[in-house]
Design an enzyme around this catalytic site. Structure first.
Site, PDB file in Angstrom:
ATOM      1  N   GLU A  18     -82.674  25.673  19.981  1.00  0.00           N
ATOM      2  CA  GLU A  18     -82.845  24.218  20.110  1.00  0.00           C
ATOM      3  C   GLU A  18     -81.994  23.495  19.066  1.00  0.00           C
ATOM      4  O   GLU A  18     -81.931  23.922  17.904  1.00  0.00           O
ATOM      5  CB  GLU A  18     -84.332  23.906  19.889  1.00  0.00           C
ATOM      6  CG  GLU A  18     -84.856  22.813  20.746  1.00  0.00           C
ATOM      7  CD  GLU A  18     -84.888  23.154  22.236  1.00  0.00           C
ATOM      8  OE1 GLU A  18     -83.913  22.781  22.930  1.00  0.00           O
ATOM      9  OE2 GLU A  18     -85.862  23.751  22.702  1.00  0.00           O
ATOM     10  N   THR A  20     -78.883  23.434  18.975  1.00  0.00           N
ATOM     11  CA  THR A  20     -77.716  24.263  18.665  1.00  0.00           C
ATOM     12  C   THR A  20     -76.521  23.868  19.531  1.00  0.00           C
ATOM     13  O   THR A  20     -75.392  24.150  19.159  1.00  0.00           O
ATOM     14  CB  THR A  20     -78.035  25.746  18.927  1.00  0.00           C
ATOM     15  OG1 THR A  20     -78.618  25.839  20.232  1.00  0.00           O
ATOM     16  CG2 THR A  20     -79.002  26.295  17.897  1.00  0.00           C
ATOM     17  N   ASP A  21     -76.768  23.219  20.692  1.00  0.00           N
ATOM     18  CA  ASP A  21     -75.655  23.022  21.647  1.00  0.00           C
ATOM     19  C   ASP A  21     -74.559  22.136  21.053  1.00  0.00           C
ATOM     20  O   ASP A  21     -73.381  22.472  21.113  1.00  0.00           O
ATOM     21  CB  ASP A  21     -76.139  22.521  23.014  1.00  0.00           C
ATOM     22  CG  ASP A  21     -76.867  21.191  23.011  1.00  0.00           C
ATOM     23  OD1 ASP A  21     -77.279  20.703  21.921  1.00  0.00           O
ATOM     24  OD2 ASP A  21     -77.025  20.606  24.105  1.00  0.00           O
ATOM     25  N   GLY A 104     -88.701  12.013  30.222  1.00  0.00           N
ATOM     26  CA  GLY A 104     -88.767  11.845  28.759  1.00  0.00           C
ATOM     27  C   GLY A 104     -89.681  12.844  28.089  1.00  0.00           C
ATOM     28  O   GLY A 104     -90.304  12.545  27.076  1.00  0.00           O
ATOM     29  N   GLU A 144     -74.489  10.586  30.131  1.00  0.00           N
ATOM     30  CA  GLU A 144     -75.547  10.494  29.118  1.00  0.00           C
ATOM     31  C   GLU A 144     -75.004   9.891  27.810  1.00  0.00           C
ATOM     32  O   GLU A 144     -75.619   9.025  27.205  1.00  0.00           O
ATOM     33  CB  GLU A 144     -76.025  11.927  28.858  1.00  0.00           C
ATOM     34  CG  GLU A 144     -77.180  12.031  27.967  1.00  0.00           C
ATOM     35  CD  GLU A 144     -78.435  12.419  28.727  1.00  0.00           C
ATOM     36  OE1 GLU A 144     -78.365  12.789  29.910  1.00  0.00           O
ATOM     37  OE2 GLU A 144     -79.487  12.317  28.109  1.00  0.00           O
ATOM     38  N   ASP A 156     -78.535  20.889  28.804  1.00  0.00           N
ATOM     39  CA  ASP A 156     -79.334  20.569  29.991  1.00  0.00           C
ATOM     40  C   ASP A 156     -78.492  20.628  31.263  1.00  0.00           C
ATOM     41  O   ASP A 156     -78.939  21.120  32.301  1.00  0.00           O
ATOM     42  CB  ASP A 156     -79.934  19.161  29.850  1.00  0.00           C
ATOM     43  CG  ASP A 156     -80.699  18.998  28.553  1.00  0.00           C
ATOM     44  OD1 ASP A 156     -80.995  20.022  27.913  1.00  0.00           O
ATOM     45  OD2 ASP A 156     -80.995  17.858  28.182  1.00  0.00           O
TER      46      ASP A 156
HETATM   47  C1  GLA Z   1     -81.960  17.504  24.539  1.00  0.00           C
HETATM   48  C2  GLA Z   1     -80.462  17.348  24.738  1.00  0.00           C
HETATM   49  C3  GLA Z   1     -79.740  18.693  24.678  1.00  0.00           C
HETATM   50  C4  GLA Z   1     -80.147  19.509  23.454  1.00  0.00           C
HETATM   51  C5  GLA Z   1     -81.673  19.501  23.259  1.00  0.00           C
HETATM   52  C6  GLA Z   1     -82.092  20.116  21.952  1.00  0.00           C
HETATM   53  O1  GLA Z   1     -82.515  18.186  25.602  1.00  0.00           O
HETATM   54  O2  GLA Z   1     -80.194  16.740  25.977  1.00  0.00           O
HETATM   55  O3  GLA Z   1     -78.342  18.500  24.731  1.00  0.00           O
HETATM   56  O4  GLA Z   1     -79.488  19.052  22.310  1.00  0.00           O
HETATM   57  O5  GLA Z   1     -82.215  18.188  23.322  1.00  0.00           O
HETATM   58  O6  GLA Z   1     -81.821  21.477  21.949  1.00  0.00           O
END
Ligand code: GLA
Length: 345
Positions: A18, A20-21, A104, A144, A156
């Site tokens: 989490e 990390t992306d 959300g 986004e 995502d």
């Molecule tokens: C949200 C964002 C993702 C990612 C997560 C945390 O879902 O859309 O890009 O950063 O939070 O891991």
């Protein structure tokens, strides 16, 4: 091209990895069964008429000038605007949007909406060359970032587009390599539990966390936190060392989780999920009392591990439950499902 199409895009859960992306790190998400469906019908005029059935709201705009606005219709305008910007000869369309993924709540309702909108618009547009899945993920992420105002990464959108039945996806956000990993749970179950606290990412502390990671990189003189180790970040000022520490240890936990899944070591997987949550709570500071309560309820029922998923500051908690765990009111089982798809209506 077809004059009527239905596009479905799933939300996602994330086993581990989490925040990390956007740090060019690693994650292990999977697409879920819940998602967003867009029914599209081509129009002869260059205009979009969209209705969000669940919200009871409509929007109409011409394709000659797609304006930026706040609110839910930013997704529809962003989808049209980004496709036009990518050179797609977009047809006018009537769109009907419905969804089953909670909004959300950390299960990626936004990406599901972006992906379903883009696939539906492409399906009814004449001669539109379909970008490959990674280009589609990048295009949806620009909706986004630039239209909705959330500085999210690609987690995502890649999960929604690449999802596979019974597989998690090990994603390396530096190389953008996506590797399916069998998610065979041997009678264990993954569930999500709503903390009851919901936010739009753009208005949570998410963008601030991303900016803190960028500051840590500039202090260290590197382009991403993937390039540094724990000893490099100890000297950073607070809270930057904590943010970087989370990202570095979380990447290692993703590799350990893949290995644990391969050995079917569910005790170790649970331990890693708990360690991820502790790091998100103490170092990344994205938990809340409502989230802690949801984690506590899952652990009390016998979860081997439980952690916050998604952007944080509320949303859902993911738990790994053994077959004999007590039931938890409101917990919903999640299983890895197929990625986004389009069919003729
Ligand atoms: C949200 C964002 C993702 C990612 C997560 C945390 O879902 O859309 O890009 O950063 O939070 O891991």
């Amino acid at each position: 091209m077809t004059s009527n199409a239905v596009a479905f895009a799933p939300g996602r859960a994330n086993l581990i990895g989490e925040h990390t992306d956007y740090n060019q790190g690693l994650a292990l998400p999977f697409a879920i069964a819940e998602g967003v469906t867009v029914h599209a019908r081509a129009l002869s005029e260059p205009r979009i008429d969209a209705v969000a059935v669940d919200l009871g709201k409509r929007v109409s705009f011409g394709l000659d000038r797609v304006e930026r606005v706040d609110g839910w219709s930013a997704f529809v305008r962003g989808a049209a605007g980004e496709l036009l910007g990518a050179g797609v000869r977009l047809a006018g369309a009537e769109l009907e949007i419905t969804g089953t993924v909670p909004r959300g709540a950390g299960l990626s309702s936004s990406a599901a909406l972006e992906v379903a909108l883009v696939l539906a618009l492409l399906a009814v547009s004449d001669g539109a060359a379909r970008p490959d899945k990674l280009d589609l993920a990048r295009l949806c992420s620009r909706i986004e970032n630039e239209w909705v105002g959330a500085q999210t990464g690609l987690l995502d959108q890649i999960s929604s587009l690449f999802g596979q039945h019974d597989r998690a996806l090990r994603i390396d956000f530096r190389s953008l390599d996506v590797r399916p990993v069998a998610l065979d749970l041997d009678g264990y179950r993954l569930v999500t539990l709503d903390s009851g606290e919901h936010h739009a990412i753009a208005r949570s502390g998410y963008n601030e966390r991303r900016a803190e990671c960028a500051r840590a990189c500039s202090e260290l003189g590197v382009s991403s936190l993937r390039e540094v180790s724990l000893s490099d970040v100890d000297g950073l000022p607070a809270p930057l060392w904590k943010r970087a520490r989370h990202v570095i240890t979380e990447n290692a936990r993703v590799e350990d989780a893949v290995a644990a899944l391969e050995r079917r070591d569910f005790d170790e997987l649970g331990r890693l999920i708990d360690a991820s949550h502790a790091s998100l709570r103490d170092c990344y500071e994205v938990s809340t009392p409502a989230v802690e309560q949801a984690v506590f309820r899952l652990k009390r029922a016998g979860a081997l591990g439980a952690r916050i998923v998604g952007g944080g500051f509320g949303g859902h908690v993911l738990g790994l439950l053994p077959a004999d765990a007590r039931s938890v009111e409101g917990a919903i089982e999640v299983r890895p499902g197929d990625g986004a798809r389009v069919s003729d209506a």
